[in-house]
Design an enzyme around this catalytic site. Sequence first.
Site, PDB file in Angstrom:
ATOM      1  N   HIS A 180       0.830  -1.201   0.000  1.00  0.00           N
ATOM      2  CA  HIS A 180       0.000   0.000   0.000  1.00  0.00           C
ATOM      3  C   HIS A 180       0.865   1.252   0.000  1.00  0.00           C
ATOM      4  CE1 HIS A 180      -3.982  -1.605   0.214  1.00  0.00           C
ATOM      5  NE2 HIS A 180      -3.830  -2.187   1.388  1.00  0.00           N
ATOM      6  N   CYS A 254       0.432   1.790  -5.844  1.00  0.00           N
ATOM      7  CA  CYS A 254      -0.488   2.646  -6.586  1.00  0.00           C
ATOM      8  C   CYS A 254       0.080   4.053  -6.729  1.00  0.00           C
ATOM      9  CB  CYS A 254      -1.835   2.730  -5.870  1.00  0.00           C
ATOM     10  SG  CYS A 254      -2.703   1.157  -5.745  1.00  0.00           S
ATOM     11  N   ARG A 263      -0.148   2.410 -11.599  1.00  0.00           N
ATOM     12  CA  ARG A 263       0.860   1.740 -10.793  1.00  0.00           C
ATOM     13  C   ARG A 263       2.236   2.323 -11.103  1.00  0.00           C
ATOM     14  NH1 ARG A 263      -3.277   0.476  -9.163  1.00  0.00           N
ATOM     15  NH2 ARG A 263      -4.145  -1.589  -8.717  1.00  0.00           N
TER      16      ARG A 263
END
Length: 276
Positions: A180, A254, A263
């Site tokens: 993340h 991301c 990405r």
Amino acid sequence: MRAPGVVHHGTRRRRAAFRRAVWSGAEVLVTVGVVLLLLVAHQLWWTNRQARHSAERKVQALEREWGTPDPEASGTSGVSGSDADATGAGKAGGAGGSGGGESAGRSAGRDSLSGAAADGGRQQPRWSQAYAVLGIPRLSLRVPVAEGVSKANVLNKGYVGHYKGTQQPGRPGNFALAGHRNTHGEPFRYLPRLRRGDTITVETKTAVYTYTVDRTLSQTSARDVGVIRPVPRSTVRPSYGYTRPGYYITLTTCTPEYTSRYRMAVWGKLTSMRPR
């Protein structure tokens, strides 16, 4: 002289109903605003706090399980001198160019890296099992690596996930990871800060592998599976990546921040290993 106006009961009731409606609407808006603020606080603060705490505990648990590394262990096996030049650790090469990246395929099979496959013969980690620790000194990051990229069982715990089907650390091919960038520990929030030549370590029960950052793809499609192939190369932006086999690591997350539309990928090459 004009007679005073007469206010009928029906008019008063309508006015009272209007005031109640306005008051009720204001209460609803305030309630919705508070709920939204709580949700934002939960996502941006609480999930980070919980996930980071979980990740730190898992790193500590793995270190206890593995035991304290022996400082007198046999010396580092890795790439030095001409080998470092061949893997690109000491030779410049732009993204997508040949340069040191192409030489990685030739040096990947050398005896200096033969010991790097030590973990390759061990049992495949179970799904969602944390089995390694990723370290990035520039980002002051130490985070568990778990098998798979499940949000609920891996990424939302603050871990970094290993893409199923890609290689394990130290093996020829591509050791590809996801994490993340925002919320749930956000281990890869500052991934764009990495520069060519920065080091990335992967610690397992039996060895410590050091990769050197080589190239960065700042933005590509979320469906660009080429970046995690055995020979990583973008299918959307083919000038970014490699053309020959080697020992690679890929970090994906991301981009831009607080979105999942695109990405980014950071690539590195194995430059050394040592047993624990």
